[in-house]
Enzyme design. Structure first.
Site, PDB file in Angstrom:
ATOM      1  N   HIS A 104       0.830  -1.203   0.000  1.00 29.03           N
ATOM      2  CA  HIS A 104       0.000   0.000   0.000  1.00 29.03           C
ATOM      3  C   HIS A 104       0.865   1.253   0.000  1.00 29.03           C
ATOM      4  O   HIS A 104       1.996   1.238   0.457  1.00 29.03           O
ATOM      5  CB  HIS A 104      -0.982   0.024   1.176  1.00 29.03           C
ATOM      6  CG  HIS A 104      -0.369  -0.021   2.527  1.00 29.03           C
ATOM      7  ND1 HIS A 104       0.203  -1.157   3.068  1.00 29.03           N
ATOM      8  CD2 HIS A 104      -0.238   0.936   3.481  1.00 29.03           C
ATOM      9  CE1 HIS A 104       0.637  -0.906   4.287  1.00 29.03           C
ATOM     10  NE2 HIS A 104       0.404   0.372   4.563  1.00 29.03           N
ATOM     11  N   HIS A 106       0.693   5.419   0.937  1.00 29.79           N
ATOM     12  CA  HIS A 106       0.014   6.495   1.657  1.00 29.79           C
ATOM     13  C   HIS A 106       0.139   7.775   0.842  1.00 29.79           C
ATOM     14  O   HIS A 106       1.250   8.127   0.418  1.00 29.79           O
ATOM     15  CB  HIS A 106       0.682   6.745   3.024  1.00 29.79           C
ATOM     16  CG  HIS A 106       0.598   5.611   3.966  1.00 29.79           C
ATOM     17  ND1 HIS A 106      -0.323   5.567   4.988  1.00 29.79           N
ATOM     18  CD2 HIS A 106       1.324   4.466   4.060  1.00 29.79           C
ATOM     19  CE1 HIS A 106      -0.151   4.449   5.682  1.00 29.79           C
ATOM     20  NE2 HIS A 106       0.835   3.765   5.134  1.00 29.79           N
TER      21      HIS A 106
END
Length: 142
Positions: A104, A106
């Site tokens: 992932h 951010h």
């Protein structure tokens, strides 16, 4: 030490619909949604739908596609949140700061003179996440 992908991680559960999220963007290969413990208003996460523990084991072609989505969503976040800049973060393995072991990125809006909030584990109010998600969705493609 790296281990294999855990299909029961929180992001896999979001992808499977087992856990809710405040979606910002979705296509057949990626999902972008609001971070429930944001370090800044408008903090978004972008994940691939294909299982990958982190950047180190992602397929290069898949990683390239996800980074393209990160750029698209980042532009919308900056515009929607009227941010002065952005911090893009990506962590690998526990020693590197990774907490959820699904690849992932951010996207964190930044404002002149305003430090990031600490990662305290405090959840943002759902209505704030929904409002921010709607602002960002409205800025996509503009």
């Amino acid at each position: 030490m790296a281990t294999s992908y855990d299909p029961n991680n929180v992001f896999a559960k979001i992808l499977d619909g087992e856990l809710p999220s405040h979606k910002v963007y979705e296509d057949d290969r990626t999902l972008a949604f609001m971070d429930v413990m944001p370090r800044s208003n408008g903090h978004v996460l972008v994940i691939p739908k294909k299982p990958a523990r982190n950047l180190l084991d992602a397929e290069p072609e898949e990683l390239g596609y996800v980074v393209g989505v990160v750029q698209t969503v980042a532009k919308a976040v900056k515009k929607a949140m009227k941010a002065d800049g952005l911090t893009i973060q990506q962590f690998n393995e526990e020693a590197g700061g990774q907490v959820v072991f699904h690849l992932h990125f951010h996207i964190v809006p930044r404002y002149e003179g305003q430090p990031l909030r600490p990662h305290t584990g405090e959840f943002e109010k759902p209505e704030v996440l929904t409002a921010n998600a709607e602002k960002i969705k409205a800025s996509l493609g503009k």
